[in-house]
Design an enzyme around this catalytic site. Structure first.
Site, PDB file in Angstrom:
ATOM      1  N   THR A 189       0.849  -1.185   0.000  1.00  0.00           N
ATOM      2  CA  THR A 189       0.000   0.000   0.000  1.00  0.00           C
ATOM      3  C   THR A 189       0.886   1.237   0.000  1.00  0.00           C
ATOM      4  OG1 THR A 189      -1.774  -1.113   1.202  1.00  0.00           O
ATOM      5  CG2 THR A 189      -1.785   1.286   1.219  1.00  0.00           C
ATOM      6  N   LYS A 243      -7.005   1.752  -2.945  1.00  0.00           N
ATOM      7  CA  LYS A 243      -6.677   1.214  -1.623  1.00  0.00           C
ATOM      8  C   LYS A 243      -6.736   2.307  -0.566  1.00  0.00           C
ATOM      9  CE  LYS A 243      -5.309  -1.441   1.657  1.00  0.00           C
ATOM     10  NZ  LYS A 243      -4.004  -2.103   1.699  1.00  0.00           N
ATOM     11  N   LYS A 248      -0.531   5.705   8.426  1.00  0.00           N
ATOM     12  CA  LYS A 248       0.188   5.972   7.174  1.00  0.00           C
ATOM     13  C   LYS A 248      -0.784   6.075   6.004  1.00  0.00           C
ATOM     14  CE  LYS A 248       1.508   2.570   4.958  1.00  0.00           C
ATOM     15  NZ  LYS A 248       1.016   1.641   3.890  1.00  0.00           N
TER      16      LYS A 248
END
Length: 412
Positions: free
Chosen positions: A217, A292, A363
């Site tokens: 990701t 995502k 994150k």
């Protein structure tokens, strides 16, 4: 049937419904390339041979038959991704009618994707990154019969794979040199750039015919940077981040978000069949990363709202278990709430209990906020969610599961 048995039955039914929704045979976009249409035709022929193709209605023509591996159009790609993820809320009726559902065995699905020319059984497959997700995914590939060559920064994490028959390599470059296709599953953009472009990295071993499938990701810019470097040396690159956490990774039930080289997407489908329950092709490089981030932004906000709702119930004199029962019976029912509700009940907040590390969620929220700035989209709720996770991380909870934000929220 007591209350616990009833709830377990409801959860099982919900999971089965979500699985059925993700198995619906979805239509390929008219913009699909000629080569992909030929691959789809081959796969359709295989499905017809197995007796698993179903029309959407009694009057549907053969051209309207639908394949599960899809090329998503912009207007529906988010919804199609959510149907297969832990965020799934909607009932089958919300999709419009009682469309016939088809469940295929693993062997049947494998024969379908192989009909279009994918990674052959028993092939060498590289796997770089054996964290919480990567280890489970690599194990599934090894158990499925692929000859997996692994590398991890902490080499001891390769030991379990080696015991299962995998081979450990000394560097990422060594993995790529030994395998035609290599899967990458790393923690963040910095790690991806270092492993791909640093000394002894992936790029140094790229030559024509080598393929990289990056399932990490990251942000779209990082994905594009690595793509350009791989392509410049004659290699192929596909970004394919996943929706799902530790348990779906272990069970081969991830949702895979492919973007970039479409031929490589088709080639990698047999691997995706082992690691996931659904895969979608989203077009240009960067679209997988963006999708995502959108999904994980929602996941973070859901987690914090769920925590606040629990607090509001309890401080209002309501019982937590009764709230869970009501939530599970209504339109907001979700596997995610079931999983994290259980974690709250059992106080599974320690690093040993982690299924989705808080630092990775924060994150992803940070990257989603950066994407929002880039495209001029207000993300007020995501911003507040990010601040809550930052506050929890400041208290030393970064390596805990993201639900460890709950006790932090309860103290506010």
């Amino acid at each position: 049937m007591n209350a616990d048995d009833k709830r377990n039955s409801e959860v099982a039914a919900l999971k089965a419904e979500t699985e059925d929704q993700s198995e619906l045979l979805l239509e390929a976009s008219p913009s699909t390339s000629a080569k992909r249409r030929r691959s789809t035709a081959a796969a359709t022929a295989a499905m017809e041979g197995e007796g698993v193709v179903a029309s959407t209605s009694a009057s549907a023509s053969p051209s309207n038959k639908r394949t599960r591996r899809i090329r998503c159009c912009p207007q529906d790609s988010v919804l199609r991704t959510l149907f297969g993820s832990p965020l799934a809320f909607l009932s089958n009726s919300a999709r419009g009618g009682n469309k016939k559902q088809v469940r295929r065995s693993r062997s049947t699905r494998k024969s379908i994707v192989m009909a279009s020319g994918g990674v052959a059984d028993g092939s060498k497959v590289g796997f770089i990154g054996l964290g919480i997700m990567g280890k489970a995914m690599a194990i599934n590939l090894q158990k499925a019969g692929y000859k997996v060559v692994v590398w991890n920064r902490t080499s001891s994490k390769c030991d379990e794979l080696v015991k299962l028959g995998a081979t450990a390599a000394d560097t990422p470059a060594k993995v790529v040199s030994e395998c035609d296709v290599t899967v990458v599953m790393l923690a963040d953009p910095a790690a991806c750039v270092q492993v791909a472009l640093g000394e002894g990295g992936i790029e140094s071993a790229i030559s024509p015919g080598k393929s990289i499938v990056d399932m990490s990701t990251v942000d779209a810019a990082t994905s594009s940077k690595i793509h350009d470097a791989i392509k410049a040396k004659g290699g192929r690159f596909l970004e394919a981040p996943v929706s799902g956490s530790k348990k779906p990774a272990e069970d081969g039930q991830l949702v895979i978000l492919g973007a970039g080289d479409e031929d490589l997407y088709t080639y990698a489908l047999p691997l995706f069949e082992v690691m996931g329950k659904k895969s979608v092709y989203l077009g240009s490089i960067g679209n997988g990363a963006k999708m995502k981030l959108v999904v994980n932004m929602m996941l973070g906000a859901m987690t914090c709202t769920f925590s606040e709702a629990i607090g509001l119930c309890e401080k209002s004199g309501l019982k937590r278990d009764e709230f869970f029962d009501v939530l599970g019976a209504g339109a907001l029912q979700s596997p995610w709430y079931t999983i994290k509700g259980n974690a709250v009940n059992k106080e599974l907040y320690k690093p040993d209990d982690v299924t989705f590390p808080m630092k990775h969620m924060q994150k992803d929220l940070r990257l989603a906020l950066e994407l929002g700035e880039e495209v001029k989209q207000s993300l007020t709720v995501a911003h507040e969610t990010n601040e809550l996770f930052k506050e929890a991380m400041a208290q030393g909870l970064e390596d805990c599961d993201l639900i460890a934000v709950h006790p932090v929220i309860m103290k506010k």
